[in-house]
Design an enzyme around this catalytic site. Structure first.
Site, PDB file in Angstrom:
ATOM      1  N   TYR A 146      11.731 -16.604 -35.995  1.00 43.50           N
ATOM      2  CA  TYR A 146      10.348 -16.660 -36.464  1.00 43.50           C
ATOM      3  C   TYR A 146       9.827 -18.088 -36.304  1.00 43.50           C
ATOM      4  CZ  TYR A 146      11.073 -12.131 -38.777  1.00 43.50           C
ATOM      5  OH  TYR A 146      11.334 -10.814 -39.038  1.00 43.50           O
ATOM      6  N   HIS A 167       5.632  -4.119 -35.528  1.00 40.25           N
ATOM      7  CA  HIS A 167       6.564  -4.427 -36.618  1.00 40.25           C
ATOM      8  C   HIS A 167       6.866  -3.178 -37.450  1.00 40.25           C
ATOM      9  CE1 HIS A 167       8.172  -8.409 -38.108  1.00 40.25           C
ATOM     10  NE2 HIS A 167       8.762  -7.549 -38.913  1.00 40.25           N
TER      11      HIS A 167
END
Length: 394
Positions: A130, A278
């Site tokens: 991330y 996601h």
């Protein structure tokens, strides 16, 4: 003890729901807001039909392909997911299962097992990152993954920190201490198989993320790093290009839903993109990934590998995705339900279900391999597809 084998992903989900404490199961379901995208990811596959042949079918089918330089036995990879409190072996069990079935996996930087242990169990591991922390911290995590032997990098950017769910969010503790264990004991005691599995391991779920540790320091908790992530500066396309330059191997951008974003990702130098929302956990109202896939595959599929993530529940879903332009698919909840139901063997069971279903679909459509699949094999109803950002200036 009943038969541990299950015949469908739906049955794996039912067993996971019976086995897991309520808060753990709710964390797997997740979703956001009204759950529109969560439902559409799965439901959209049912709107697509298949066009079978009846004579002259192929007696042998080749399900193998390559993804980011890795030869895999079937076009199904296990997607990186966060803390896996569903089973003590966590991502190591997933790594062993995927290795045994000849495929690859992604390991989340928010995962519960160190990258070194996971890569040792499956050398075909992609490390997921991330955009959080300083550039120096991100480079350190990449160096650690590289030194451990990770064969590719996945950058996940599709997250808008949506908090509310109409059906309620699970209560997840910050860490596991005596007070927390007493508080959650009523949930655990009514799920004795889950409790017994963890008791045999000699430790409770730790809820820490070892791949986010600073150097040799202790592993922070999930909520520690999540809070840091929420406060991180949002990356630009220039940031993406910089990060890609720091990794000398295959590089995937995960979370692409628009044609213009796909083109800019190609310009930034990525090796692959994952058409993903996601798992319906991001911006609710985003279309199902299978609806957006064809336009993105048409736009950039001849330049980078295009994968699909979201809604895969059976082998025919895999066939539809490949026919519409995906090189392979990533699965998340499906293998986590298998892990919940029966550990490593449960993950293998899920992969076997998808392999068998894909093989049956190829047989029915008269094909000898994935390369033969095309849009002619899929019945696409009017109004099904979503082309996002195709006319945006570059």
């Amino acid at each position: 003890m009943g038969n541990s084998w299950f015949e469908s992903v739906a049955e794996a989900q039912r067993r996971a729901r019976k086995r897991l404490p309520e808060s753990v199961y709710k964390a797997l379901i997740a979703g956001s807001e009204h759950g529109v995208t969560l439902r559409d990811n799965v439901g959209a596959f049912s709107e697509l039909g298949l066009a079978p042949h009846v004579v002259g079918l192929s007696g042998q089918r080749d399900l193998s392909t390559t993804v980011m330089g890795q030869d895999i036995a079937l076009p199904v990879l296990c997607s990186p997911t966060g803390v896996q409190a569903v089973h003590p072996d966590g991502e190591v069990a997933v790594a062993r299962a995927t290795a045994n079935r000849g495929t690859a996996m992604g390991l989340s930087s928010f995962g519960s097992k160190p990258v070194e242990e996971v890569v040792a169990a499956n050398p075909k591991t992609f490390f997921q990152l991330y955009w959080t922390g300083t550039r120096e911290a991100m480079l350190a995590r990449m160096d650690r993954a590289r030194n451990a032997g990770a064969v590719g990098l996945i950058l996940t950017l599709d997250w808008s920190f949506s908090m509310g769910r109409d059906w309620g969010s699970p209560t997840i503790p910050h860490s596991m201490n005596l007070r927390t264990m007493i508080r959650y004991a009523p949930q655990a005691v009514v799920r004795p198989r889950w409790f017994y599995t963890w008791a045999k391991s000699g430790r409770p779920p730790e809820l820490t993320v070892p791949n986010m540790a600073d150097g040799d320091g202790p592993a922070p908790t999930f909520f520690d790093v999540y809070g840091q992530w929420m406060q991180a500066a949002l990356p630009t396309w220039q940031d993406l290009a910089w990060l890609r330059q720091q990794w000398d191997g295959p590089f995937m951008l995960k979370g692409v839903m628009r044609v213009d974003d796909a083109r800019r990702a190609v310009d930034a130098g990525v090796s692959a993109i994952s058409v993903s929302n996601h798992g319906g956990n991001n911006l609710d109202g985003t279309p199902a990934t299978i609806r957006a896939l064809p336009a993105i595959a048409d736009a950039v599929g001849d330049q980078v590998e295009v994968l699909l993530d979201g809604g895969i529940r059976r082998g025919s879903d895999v066939a539809k995705a490949v026919a519409l332009g995906a090189r392979a698919v990533l699965i998340g909840r499906a293998y986590l339900w298998g892990l919940s139901a029966n550990g490593q063997a449960g993950v293998e069971n899920v992969l076997d279900i998808l392999r068998s279903g894909l093989d049956s679909a190829l047989l029915g459509m008269g094909h000898s391999g994935l390369k033969d699949l095309s849009r002619d094999d899929v019945i696409i109803p009017d109004g099904f597809l979503r082309t996002l950002g195709a006319d945006a200036p570059r």
